[in-house]
Design a protein around this motif. Sequence first.
Motif, mmCIF file in Angstrom:
data_model
loop_
_atom_site.group_PDB
_atom_site.id
_atom_site.type_symbol
_atom_site.label_atom_id
_atom_site.label_comp_id
_atom_site.label_asym_id
_atom_site.label_seq_id
_atom_site.Cartn_x
_atom_site.Cartn_y
_atom_site.Cartn_z
ATOM 1 N N ALA A 1 0.852 -1.180 0.000
ATOM 2 C CA ALA A 1 0.000 0.000 0.000
ATOM 3 C C ALA A 1 0.896 1.241 0.000
ATOM 4 O O ALA A 1 1.895 1.302 0.705
ATOM 5 C CB ALA A 1 -0.899 0.000 1.227
ATOM 6 N N GLY A 2 0.543 2.232 -0.807
ATOM 7 C CA GLY A 2 1.338 3.444 -0.882
ATOM 8 C C GLY A 2 2.555 3.328 -1.774
ATOM 9 O O GLY A 2 3.395 4.229 -1.812
ATOM 10 N N GLY B 1 -11.350 3.210 -8.486
ATOM 11 C CA GLY B 1 -11.523 1.777 -8.276
ATOM 12 C C GLY B 1 -11.815 1.001 -9.546
ATOM 13 O O GLY B 1 -12.275 -0.144 -9.478
ATOM 14 N N GLY B 2 -11.529 1.606 -10.692
ATOM 15 C CA GLY B 2 -11.821 0.931 -11.956
ATOM 16 C C GLY B 2 -11.012 -0.342 -12.137
ATOM 17 O O GLY B 2 -11.439 -1.269 -12.831
ATOM 18 N N ILE B 3 -9.828 -0.372 -11.539
ATOM 19 C CA ILE B 3 -9.025 -1.587 -11.436
ATOM 20 C C ILE B 3 -8.784 -1.804 -9.947
ATOM 21 O O ILE B 3 -8.442 -0.871 -9.229
ATOM 22 C CB ILE B 3 -7.673 -1.445 -12.167
ATOM 23 C CG1 ILE B 3 -7.891 -1.098 -13.641
ATOM 24 C CG2 ILE B 3 -6.865 -2.737 -12.042
ATOM 25 C CD1 ILE B 3 -6.605 -0.827 -14.402
ATOM 26 N N ILE B 4 -8.960 -3.001 -9.477
ATOM 27 C CA ILE B 4 -8.805 -3.298 -8.047
ATOM 28 C C ILE B 4 -7.351 -3.657 -7.765
ATOM 29 O O ILE B 4 -6.858 -4.694 -8.218
ATOM 30 C CB ILE B 4 -9.723 -4.464 -7.626
ATOM 31 C CG1 ILE B 4 -11.171 -4.137 -7.985
ATOM 32 C CG2 ILE B 4 -9.578 -4.751 -6.132
ATOM 33 C CD1 ILE B 4 -12.099 -5.328 -7.909
ATOM 34 N N ASP B 5 -6.636 -2.764 -7.052
ATOM 35 C CA ASP B 5 -5.243 -3.050 -6.736
ATOM 36 C C ASP B 5 -5.152 -3.707 -5.350
ATOM 37 O O ASP B 5 -5.756 -3.251 -4.387
ATOM 38 C CB ASP B 5 -4.394 -1.774 -6.778
ATOM 39 C CG ASP B 5 -4.915 -0.668 -5.872
ATOM 40 O OD1 ASP B 5 -4.640 -0.695 -4.656
ATOM 41 O OD2 ASP B 5 -5.589 0.249 -6.392
ATOM 42 N N LEU B 6 -4.410 -4.793 -5.298
ATOM 43 C CA LEU B 6 -4.294 -5.566 -4.058
ATOM 44 C C LEU B 6 -2.823 -5.702 -3.653
ATOM 45 O O LEU B 6 -2.040 -6.347 -4.361
ATOM 46 C CB LEU B 6 -4.904 -6.957 -4.238
ATOM 47 C CG LEU B 6 -6.404 -7.000 -4.557
ATOM 48 C CD1 LEU B 6 -6.828 -8.420 -4.877
ATOM 49 C CD2 LEU B 6 -7.203 -6.450 -3.382
ATOM 50 N N PRO B 7 -2.412 -5.091 -2.530
ATOM 51 C CA PRO B 7 -1.027 -5.225 -2.048
ATOM 52 C C PRO B 7 -0.738 -6.672 -1.670
ATOM 53 O O PRO B 7 -1.408 -7.237 -0.788
ATOM 54 C CB PRO B 7 -0.981 -4.308 -0.825
ATOM 55 C CG PRO B 7 -2.100 -3.335 -1.027
ATOM 56 C CD PRO B 7 -3.174 -4.137 -1.692
ATOM 57 N N MET B 8 0.242 -7.282 -2.344
ATOM 58 C CA MET B 8 0.508 -8.706 -2.140
ATOM 59 C C MET B 8 1.986 -9.018 -1.885
ATOM 60 O O MET B 8 2.365 -10.182 -1.803
ATOM 61 C CB MET B 8 0.038 -9.500 -3.357
ATOM 62 C CG MET B 8 -1.453 -9.433 -3.639
ATOM 63 S SD MET B 8 -2.444 -10.347 -2.443
ATOM 64 C CE MET B 8 -2.075 -12.027 -2.930
ATOM 65 N N GLY B 9 2.836 -8.008 -1.796
ATOM 66 C CA GLY B 9 4.231 -8.275 -1.460
ATOM 67 C C GLY B 9 5.096 -8.689 -2.629
ATOM 68 O O GLY B 9 4.986 -8.143 -3.728
ATOM 69 N N ALA B 10 5.953 -9.681 -2.395
ATOM 70 C CA ALA B 10 6.986 -10.081 -3.357
ATOM 71 C C ALA B 10 6.394 -10.656 -4.645
ATOM 72 O O ALA B 10 5.270 -11.173 -4.668
ATOM 73 C CB ALA B 10 7.904 -11.118 -2.720
ATOM 74 N N PRO B 11 7.162 -10.580 -5.739
ATOM 75 C CA PRO B 11 6.687 -11.085 -7.046
ATOM 76 C C PRO B 11 6.236 -12.540 -7.019
ATOM 77 O O PRO B 11 5.213 -12.885 -7.612
ATOM 78 C CB PRO B 11 7.909 -10.898 -7.958
ATOM 79 C CG PRO B 11 8.653 -9.755 -7.357
ATOM 80 C CD PRO B 11 8.477 -9.910 -5.878
ATOM 81 N N ARG B 12 6.996 -13.407 -6.345
ATOM 82 C CA ARG B 12 6.616 -14.823 -6.327
ATOM 83 C C ARG B 12 5.293 -15.029 -5.601
ATOM 84 O O ARG B 12 4.480 -15.882 -5.986
ATOM 85 C CB ARG B 12 7.716 -15.664 -5.665
ATOM 86 C CG ARG B 12 9.027 -15.705 -6.403
ATOM 87 C CD ARG B 12 8.919 -16.170 -7.844
ATOM 88 N NE ARG B 12 8.409 -17.522 -8.014
ATOM 89 C CZ ARG B 12 8.321 -18.137 -9.172
ATOM 90 N NH1 ARG B 12 8.708 -17.527 -10.286
ATOM 91 N NH2 ARG B 12 7.844 -19.359 -9.262
#
Length: 320
Positions: free
Chosen positions: A137-138, A157-168
């Motif tokens: 986030a941020g 909110g047209g695309i839902i962004d979800l903070p998920m950490g590392a690429p893997r």
Amino acid sequence: MASRMLRTVAVTCAVSLFSLSSALAADKVKVGTSGLALLWTFIDTGMKAGTWQKYDIDVERVALAGDAVMQQAMTSASVDFGFGSGPGMGYHSKGVPAIAVAAVAGPPYSFTIAVRPESPIKTVDDLKGKRIGVTTAGSMTQWLVRELSRQKGWGKGGIIDLPMGAPRTQLVAMKSGDLDGTVTTVETTAEYVAQNEARGVLQLGDLVKDFHTHVLFARTALIEKNPDLVARFLKGWFATVAYMKAHKDFAIKESAAAMKYSESSIAKAMDAQFQMLSDDGAWNPKAIDKISSSLVELGILEKEPPRNTLYTDRFVPVKP
């Protein structure tokens, strides 16, 4: 005979003292890097190439998980310098005792949006309403998703962004169906493509032309007490950039080894890196304005800050 021995001893001592003074002259600095990026490997390969040593700098790189963690390290004086994203410039206004001293890279040509190979998403328009993974986030990756949605007229909110950490972690979530796509780097996307794990949909460099994707931060105490070191560090960095551009094969080989990626994947990403890298660190006022607005968009700050709290032009120029 005795006089010859004395001269030999004197010469040996002089050489030893010169070597010692040269070793003592090198300033050891700790440099924090935010997240995983091909660009950060240049710091280490610059030591191998000898570019830092020309400016009496001995660099130790500290890999950190994102801008927030890097700014915490700056606050605790765990690192002297930090390479982070443009939106990270807002942390100085929140009390972090560090400020941006140079622009490192321009438009975000090193980032793409990737999806599963079998995904029905084929074009940018297909991203509307989809769940796209970002680092934190941020973060700049979060802002890129929101900026894309804004430019397409879909709203925040047209695309839902979800903070998920590392690429893997994001890749696993994408494979399980928890994510429809992910914002990741060109080299990581190339690795995914080679392994038939994902494919690219959009390179984000054309999304926003006036932007500072990466910037260099320095602790304010260091700027005040040792501005010469800051100036030499900048010279060392830009000498490293020039060396890598002039020795592309060396840059590819060393970066691939450092990231444990294939050389073919790194080769595909290197041109994007060179395209966005700054040769002198000059600030772009339009990019600063865009970053300032992004700080409010991301919730880092409640209102746009005075521009002089985002960066200093003490060491590099501002473009007209």
